[in-house]
Design an enzyme around this catalytic site. Structure first.
Site, short mmCIF file in Angstrom:
data_model
loop_
_atom_site.label_atom_id
_atom_site.label_comp_id
_atom_site.label_asym_id
_atom_site.label_seq_id
_atom_site.Cartn_x
_atom_site.Cartn_y
_atom_site.Cartn_z
CE1 TYR A 83 -4.06 2.00 0.38
CE2 TYR A 83 -2.54 3.45 1.56
CZ TYR A 83 -3.75 3.24 0.92
OH TYR A 83 -4.65 4.27 0.79
CG PHE A 135 -7.46 18.12 -24.26
CD1 PHE A 135 -7.60 17.64 -25.56
CD2 PHE A 135 -7.72 17.27 -23.20
CE1 PHE A 135 -7.99 16.32 -25.77
CE2 PHE A 135 -8.11 15.95 -23.42
CZ PHE A 135 -8.24 15.48 -24.71
CB THR A 136 -12.36 17.89 -23.74
OG1 THR A 136 -11.43 16.80 -23.74
CG2 THR A 136 -12.85 18.12 -25.16
CG ASP A 226 -1.53 18.26 -21.66
OD1 ASP A 226 -0.94 17.16 -21.65
OD2 ASP A 226 -2.76 18.36 -21.85
CE LYS A 269 -4.64 10.29 -24.46
NZ LYS A 269 -4.83 11.57 -23.85
NE ARG A 393 -12.63 15.20 -30.76
CZ ARG A 393 -13.40 14.72 -29.80
NH1 ARG A 393 -14.70 14.82 -29.87
NH2 ARG A 393 -12.88 14.14 -28.74
CG PHE A 460 -18.84 13.38 -28.94
CD1 PHE A 460 -18.91 14.54 -28.18
CD2 PHE A 460 -17.85 12.46 -28.64
CE1 PHE A 460 -18.02 14.75 -27.13
CE2 PHE A 460 -16.96 12.66 -27.61
CZ PHE A 460 -17.05 13.81 -26.84
C1 LIG Z 1 -5.96 12.46 -23.21
C2 LIG Z 1 -5.51 13.82 -22.87
C3 LIG Z 1 -5.67 14.35 -21.58
C4 LIG Z 1 -6.46 13.63 -20.48
O1 LIG Z 1 -5.84 12.47 -20.07
P1 LIG Z 1 -6.65 11.14 -19.65
O2 LIG Z 1 -5.56 10.16 -19.40
O3 LIG Z 1 -7.54 10.77 -20.79
O4 LIG Z 1 -7.41 11.46 -18.42
C5 LIG Z 1 -5.13 15.59 -21.33
N1 LIG Z 1 -4.52 16.31 -22.28
C6 LIG Z 1 -4.37 15.83 -23.53
C7 LIG Z 1 -3.68 16.67 -24.56
C8 LIG Z 1 -4.87 14.58 -23.87
O5 LIG Z 1 -4.76 14.15 -25.13
#
Ligand SMILES: *Cc1c(COP(=O)(O)O)cnc(C)c1O
Length: 469
Positions: A83, A135-136, A226, A269, A393, A460
């Site tokens: 843990y 970004f969303t 980011d 990613k 998109r 979507f």
């Molecule tokens: C996917 C993504 C995120 C969010 O990350 P998650 O692992 O999906 O929570 C943030 N910024 C960018 C540019 C992304 O492509």
């Protein structure tokens, strides 16, 4: 196949192949046109509602869809599932420190977990958060923390035809006038993304981040990165920016991060794992706040929602993601697909970015009004033709204007072909390209879609459609 050879020659180099070989295979379902018609009908002409089993080549997203290496799988067996104080955490911490260069690391379950922590830790309610396009999930967390997002990306980013080599760059003038107008004290931090997902995977130059650092330094404003696709960003710097051709990807990432004060990461990613994330910062004050909050939202500060084995695979994935030949082949594959499509005059966003091809559905179907969903139609047609899954998109993703209740009609009406890392071969790219071509050749017969079910939020994902006869 002749096209394949021509492509290599036209790029002025010898053909390359993937820098890995296949040790384990996952069979794919090769469907018939009838099966695809039935599956598409069942899914309401929405690729998000297809069963993965019914898909041949899945280009829905590059998030969490990478193939892990044999070394990563071996690492999974070395999970220390304590843990507290798992040794895998210390491997992860060391890998982030070595490759990204930040001092303090907080693990999270995925990128948005880290976005929540940095937003809560570094934004005071009412402060502005300038960023190079939104970004969303990033913007949502900034807004939930009381921040006000301001887009400071260069204007070229909004133009699909602009061939600017660094379309992700910050417009320094826009940041400067924001500082003059609102005062440096009212700016929480700069939210810098490399590459910029929503602009088509477009990079930021080293000169740009250096200039941004100089400006922010004068005003005491921090920069948080980011870093989700920073490795891919480094490739474009190596290729396009004078003075970087003989720097390694790892050196470029380290230098770039050195101009920033911290970063958040969706390890799904660049970092080559199926789940995971992290936040890393240089200042102790922000670290203290984030580490305090991680136990509320994610888990203890030495696992943050990940299993020990996941952290081990991530630590190894970070190292592998920095290898020049890996990055070159990853982006080379995206570009290979782009080059084939370009030869055939298929309209798309240019220049081709790091992780996906964005087909320009409006130019693809000039006879279709945006109200019959050209981007969604193209995604459906591609699946019907070959079992390739892409995503829209465009107007469906953009949703409705909360004031008027009308569709939002975005300038960009796109269909995204996102390439997972180390999963598909060049032959798969050939199949995808030929399918896009086949759909393009019969574009005039295509009539578009009518929406028959519309959910209230993020429509979507779950909306349903019927073809217009
Ligand atoms: C996917 C993504 C995120 C969010 O990350 P998650 O692992 O999906 O929570 C943030 N910024 C960018 C540019 C992304 O492509």
């Amino acid at each position: 196949m002749t096209e394949m050879k021509t492509t290599g020659q036209q790029l002025g180099r010898r053909s390359w192949a993937e820098p890995w070989k296949i040790k384990m295979v996952e069979p794919l379902f090769m469907s018939t046109p009838e099966q695809r018609r039935a599956a598409m009908h069942e899914a309401g002409y929405n690729t998000f509602l297809l069963k993965s089993e019914d898909v041949y080549i899945d280009l829905l997203t590059d998030s969490g869809t990478s193939a892990m290496s044999d070394r990563q799988w071996a690492g999974m067996m070395l999970g220390d599932e304590a843990y507290a104080g798992s040794r895998n955490f210390y491997h992860l911490e060391a890998a982030v420190q070595q490759y990204y260069g930040y001092r303090y690391i907080v693990p999270t379950h995925q990128g948005r977990g880290a976005e929540n922590l940095i937003s809560q830790a570094a934004i005071t309610r009412g402060q502005f958060v300038p960023g190079n396009m939104y970004f969303t999930t990033t913007r949502l967390h900034q807004e939930l923390a009381g921040g006000i997002f301001v887009d400071v990306i260069i204007d070229e980013a909004h133009d699909p035809a602009s061939l600017h080599p660094f379309k992700g760059n910050v417009d320094i003038g826009k940041v400067q006038s924001l500082i003059e107008r609102e005062g440096a004290g009212n700016i929480a931090y700069i939210s810098l993304a490399g590459t910029v997902n929503m602009a088509g995977g477009q990079p930021v130059s080293m000169a740009n981040v250096r200039e941004l650092r100089a400006l922010c330094g004068q005003h005491g404003i921090r920069i948080y990165l980011d870093a989700t696709r920073m490795v891919e960003n480094a490739f474009f710097i190596q290729e396009r920016e004078p003075g970087y051709a003989d720097h390694s990807i790892a050196e470029i990432v380290k230098e770039f991060c050195g101009y920033t004060d911290g970063a958040w990461m969706s390890a799904k990613k660049d970092n080559l794992v199926n789940i995971g994330g992290w936040l890393a910062v240089n200042h102790e004050d922000v670290f203290e706040r984030a580490r305090n909050m991680v136990v509320v939202y994610e888990g203890l500060h030495t696992y943050g929602g990940m299993a020990g084995r996941d952290m081990e695979a991530l630590a190894i994935g970070i190292e592998e993601s920095m290898q020049d030949q890996h990055v070159r082949s990853r982006i080379g594959q995206v570009r290979y697909l782009g080059t084939l499509l370009e030869q055939w005059g298929i309209p798309m966003v240019k220049p081709v970015g790091g992780h996906a091809i964005f087909l320009d559905a409006r130019a693809f179907y000039p006879h279709l009004a945006q109200s019959v969903f050209p981007g969604q139609t193209l995604a459906a047609e591609l699946y019907l033709d070959s079992g390739v899954r892409s995503m829209e998109r465009g107007v469906v993703s953009a949703g409705r204007d909360p004031e008027t209740g009308d569709h939002r009609y975005p300038k960009l009406e796109l269909t995204r072909l996102t390439i997972p890392r180390r999963v598909y071969t060049q032959s798969h790219m050939d199949v995808v390209a030929e399918s896009v071509k086949a759909v393009y050749d019969r574009r005039e017969e295509t009539r578009g879609l009518r929406m028959v079910y519309e959910p209230q939020y993020l429509r979507f994902f779950q909306a349903r459609f019927e073809p217009i006869e």
